[in-house]
Design a protein around this motif. Structure first.
Motif: not given
Lengths: 827, 119
Positions: B4-6, B8-9, B12-13, B15, B90, B93, B96-97
């Protein structure tokens, strides 16, 4: 035009005559927004020229020191708050629905409200300059200068006027997030959405978390100015550093908030002129999301010289270096795309390349100032002025001018002149560099920023004169550009459809454009459907896709799922009305009258705003449809009413409350910040709010919340009596929670003007009580909706959204109560 | 699992969590508890622990994203309207994140390797 097309046109027709201004459609609001923001850019630019005249010669007396202070404050504030952020919202409101083949964004009236709020607030703030009453504290408004040494209304105009505009920005952010996530065309999965939409999604989320800390800071400073609550007054325990933290937690992400949407325009323009899809789509998504996150870890690099511990400075210096990685990656992607493509020459591309080159120079000086020892030397000198203008003009203005050249034919049907564009380009490019490059040197040899003049013979004279000459050459470029925009184009042939032969959906727009956005909402199978999908334009035009008709005469668009973009609802979007305009005017009244301490007028305006917004919600939201399902074409039937997480309204409430919680957490941060800077906080000899009443308040709020959960459940019964009992009891518990919360500080005689401890407690109480009052209004609204038959056991969006508000309300009330009651026991 | 879109975060979260924890611990320790010489050893130990936790989580999300990216037959550049394309994109991406978040976390940690005191 066939019958279905006529019906569709009638539903989307823009009102005529004076009613034109009641339009809420994205194409009109976006256009007004863009023109207004551009107007503020010109105003801000004129202020810059006035400054450059003053600084052209040493000891010049063109402006007095006081006038200069107002002019530089206003230049920064106008450019950041009235141009850079609004123009991104403007362009997005105008173009995002077109890029996603949507008829409109999900909340057109909210966009209209945001626009009117922006216009009123912007004119108010700028107007102050003509009465010599402008703010004089710099665009960052540092206390104690702005709290103790500036008596006029200038700082209040800044605080209240811009807070009002910040609220409009958050409204736009809500609109854009929901737009990108829920209003894409069927088939446009996350791997296919235009890069512009990715960037805007990231930026809108950033606005949501960056603006609220500033709103919290504004609240604290206005409370100090108006009511003498000493948040930033060191003699009563306050600390000006808190403002710097709150301002820059906003201020640094802000730089990326204005940069990313402009680079998003570049990401749309480059593939078109390179005649090839963007290289490294996934890498650009990485860059957008990565920059969005990392930009929140940089704020202290504006505070390197404030005496913070070296190790803290190190953390922020490291993050400031790290953000260069994603920023650089996207630039490599653009360059790679240009290298692999067959580039065609155009003024758009000239501005894009100028933007990239200029931004890279600004980025490199940015890495220099991210290194603390260098920053100690360069801080508050003209080096920083040079650096930030390279970043902002390269990263924002040049790409936006490119965007104007690129999208002008889409909006007006006429092309801008390549010849005039080339002249404007060279004037701007040369003027900009002549003006700003010498500033690096002026700064290195020691000229400080924000001084209205300088003595002769210090080495500043020639460099300043060169900068001033450059500024006028740059302005000349803008004059040519402006003439190109405004010159009559009646004799010029209409631009062909999709004039640049681009591949993305916005170029479906007909010439002249129709108000419906797209004739039918397409199924998308590619990142560049106009290049890749056969007979695509013909099928759209012939109405072979979704919603080619408006049988009921209503404005409709599709709502799709977040990842796969599967259609889930036929959304009815509201049409023209003056309500948002009045709501913005009355809300503006609260802020504007409040500035001058005309509290009765402000109160009346507030009441009017309250009832206007109520009327807007009552008549325009969660309307029970005449039929529960509708055939949207291609054999697909979709519901016309949904509630809960599938509904756009639920998302809007959720997102708004995330922003609201961020502002609240900033206030809580303030409370704990004072604890870290004081030996004893709360002070030993000061009485706090006690333990009993705050905890009673938490208990009552918990009961009110529990009852709201029950109400949501009870609403699904056909008989509403138990729903009424439960909700009205919840209202009583809400009042009890507010009363108990006030009782704590009240009964312990806490005077918020005495010391920052009392002020910190009182501001948390004030925030929570206002939210409880709002919570009660929502509860009563739900009761009234059910009683009026506008909410039923089946059509329950109102109660679902009110309950969602209450989840956040419970968190707010809980954190406030527990913090003020229990923290003094453990500190 | 479907991404899901979440997703990806998440890296970074990690970090962000590491960054905030390191900053707040440092700010509070240096303001309230440090000796006049500003010896930062307790903070350095704490940040070492935060870093191990954050990097472990980021590695987990990164490896998982790589696996999800490898699944399916969709070919580069994942620009077709299929579930496989969407999921591979997804996953890529998110990978990479995760790498970026890992680097940024190490940047923060490096400060505590190089600096021995608060000052």
């Amino acid at each position: 035009m066939n019958e279905s097309a006529e019906r569709l046109l009638k539903a989307w027709r823009t009102p005529k005559g004076w009613r034109y201004w009641s339009a809420v459609n994205n194409s009109k609001i976006g256009l007004w927004y863009t023109i207004t923001a551009f107007g503020f850019l010109l105003f801000g630019g004129l202020l810059a020229l006035v400054m450059r005249i003053q600084l052209a010669f040493p000891e010049n007396d063109f402006l007095t020191a006081d006038q200069y202070n107002q002019v530089f404050t206003m230049h920064g504030s106008v450019m950041m708050f009235l141009f850079a952020v609004p123009i991104l919202e403007a362009i997005s409101i105008l173009l995002l629905p077109e890029m996603m083949g949507a008829r409109d964004l999900p909340f057109p009236r909210l966009s209209a409200y945001g626009f009117w709020a922006f216009l009123i607030g912007g004119v108010f703030v700028c107007g102050s300059l003509f009465f010599g009453a402008g703010p004089r504290g710099g665009w960052f408004m540092y206390p104690p200068m702005t709290t103790q040494y500036q008596t006029g209304v200038g700082a209040d105009i800044w605080l209240l006027g811009l807070s009002f505009i910040e609220i409009a920005s958050i409204a736009a952010a809500v609109e854009l997030i929901v737009g990108v996530l829920k209003c894409r065309p069927p088939g446009m999965r996350l791997n296919l959405i235009p890069l512009y939409a990715w960037y805007i999604l990231v930026v809108a989320v950033m606005i949501l978390f960056a603006f609220p800390p500033l709103i919290a800071g504004d609240l604290l400073m206005e409370l100090e100015r108006a009511l003498d609550w000493p948040f930033f007054d060191a003699s009563r325990g306050g600390d000006p550093m808190l403002w710097q933290h709150l301002f820059w937690i906003f201020g640094h992400p802000e730089v990326y908030i204005v940069f990313l949407p402009s680079i998003a325009l570049v990401a749309m323009i480059v593939p078109t002129f390179a005649r090839t899809p963007m290289v490294g789509y996934g890498w650009i998504v990485l860059a957008a999301v990565g920059t969005g996150f990392l930009s929140f870890g940089l704020w202290v690099h504006h505070m390197f010289t404030t005496g913070l511990p070296g190790i803290t400075i190190g953390i922020f210096s490291a993050a400031s270096q790290a953000v260069a990685i994603p920023t650089g990656i996207q630039i490599f992607c653009f360059i790679a795309t240009l290298l692999v493509g067959r580039v065609t020459r155009s003024v758009c591309l000239l501005f894009v390349l100028a933007g990239l080159a200029t931004f890279i120079i600004g980025g490199l000086t940015g890495v220099m100032v991210a290194i603390a020892p260098f920053d100690y030397q360069a801080h508050d000198t003209y080096f920083i002025v040079g650096h930030l203008h390279y970043v902002l003009v390269g990263g924002t203005i040049f790409p936006i001018v490119a965007g104007f050249y690129y999208f002008y034919p889409l909006i007006t049907g006429k092309q801008l002149s390549e010849r005039l564009g080339t002249i404007a380009f060279w004037l701007m490019m040369i003027g900009f560099n002549v003006s700003f490059f010498p500033m690096h040197i002026t700064g290195m040899i020691g000229m400080p920023r924000r001084v209205y003049t300088y003595p002769a013979g210090m080495g500043f004279d020639n460099l300043n004169l060169i900068s001033s000459v450059g500024a006028f050459v740059l302005a000349g470029g803008f004059v040519v550009f402006l003439w190109d925009l405004l010159r009559p184009k009646g004799g010029q042939p209409t631009a062909p459809r999709n004039v640049w032969n681009a591949g993305t959906l916005e170029w479906l727009a007909e010439v002249p454009d129709q108000p419906w956005g797209v004739r039918s909402i397409p199924i998308v199978e590619s990142r560049y459907p106009l290049w890749d999908q056969e007979n695509f334009v013909r099928d759209v035009d012939e109405g072979n896709f979704y919603l080619p008709d408006a049988e009921e005469g209503l404005r409709e668009t599709l709502v799709t799922s977040t990842v796969e973009a599967t259609p889930i609802q036929c959304l009815r979007v509201p049409g023209p009305t003056f309500l948002p305009m009045w709501a913005a005017a009355f809300t503006g009244g609260v802020f504007i009258f409040g500035t001058f301490h005309w509290y009765i007028m402000a109160g009346v305006s507030g009441v009017l705003a309250f009832f206007t917004i109520l009327a807007w919600l009552w008549t325009g939201t969660a309307i029970i449809p005449e039929k529960t399902e509708k055939n949207v074409g291609l054999g697909l039937t979709l519901p016309t009413y949904v509630s809960g997480p599938a509904a756009v309204g639920w998302w809007a409430m959720f997102i708004t409350m995330l922003g609201d919680m961020t502002a609240f957490m900033s206030l809580v941060f303030g409370y704990f910040f004072y604890w870290t800077v004081h030996e004893d906080f709360p002070p030993k000899d000061v009485e706090g709010p006690g333990v009993l009443w705050p905890l009673v308040s938490v208990f009552c709020a918990l009961a009110a919340w529990g009852l709201m959960l029950l109400s949501r459940k009870l609403n699904s019964r056909k008989n509403g009596s138990l729903f009424y009992v439960s909700t009205l009891t919840s209202v009583l518990m809400t009042f009890a929670a507010a009363g108990a919360l006030i009782a704590g500080p009240w009964l312990h005689n806490m005077d918020p003007t005495e010391h920052v401890y009392q002020a910190s407690v009182c501001v948390l109480v004030l925030w929570t009580v206002i939210h409880l009052a709002l919570g009660a209004v929502m509860q009563l609204y739900a009761v009234a909706r059910r009683a009026a038959g506008k909410m039923t056991h089946r059509f329950n969006a109102d109660i679902v959204n009110v309950t969602l508000y209450w989840h956040f309300m419970m968190l707010t009330a809980g954190i406030t109560g527990l913090t003020i009651a229990l923290f003094p026991l453990v500190s | 699992m479907k991404i899901k879109l979440w997703w990806l975060t998440f890296s970074p979260l990690c970090w962000a969590g590491h960054f905030l924890a390191s900053y707040l611990t440092t700010a509070i320790y240096c303001a309230k508890f440090a000796s006049p010489e500003g010896d930062a050893l307790p903070v350095r130990i704490a940040v070492a622990v935060f870093t191990i936790v954050a990097l472990s989580l980021i590695t987990f999300f990164g490896v998982r994203s790589l696996r999800l990216h490898r699944r399916g037959d969709a070919t580069l550049p994942h620009d077709d309207d299929t579930v496989d394309d969407e999921q591979r994109f997804l996953g890529f991406a998110a990978l990479l994140l995760a790498i970026l978040s890992g680097i940024a976390t190490l940047y923060t940690a490096l400060v505590f390797v190089l600096m021995e005191t608060c000052h």
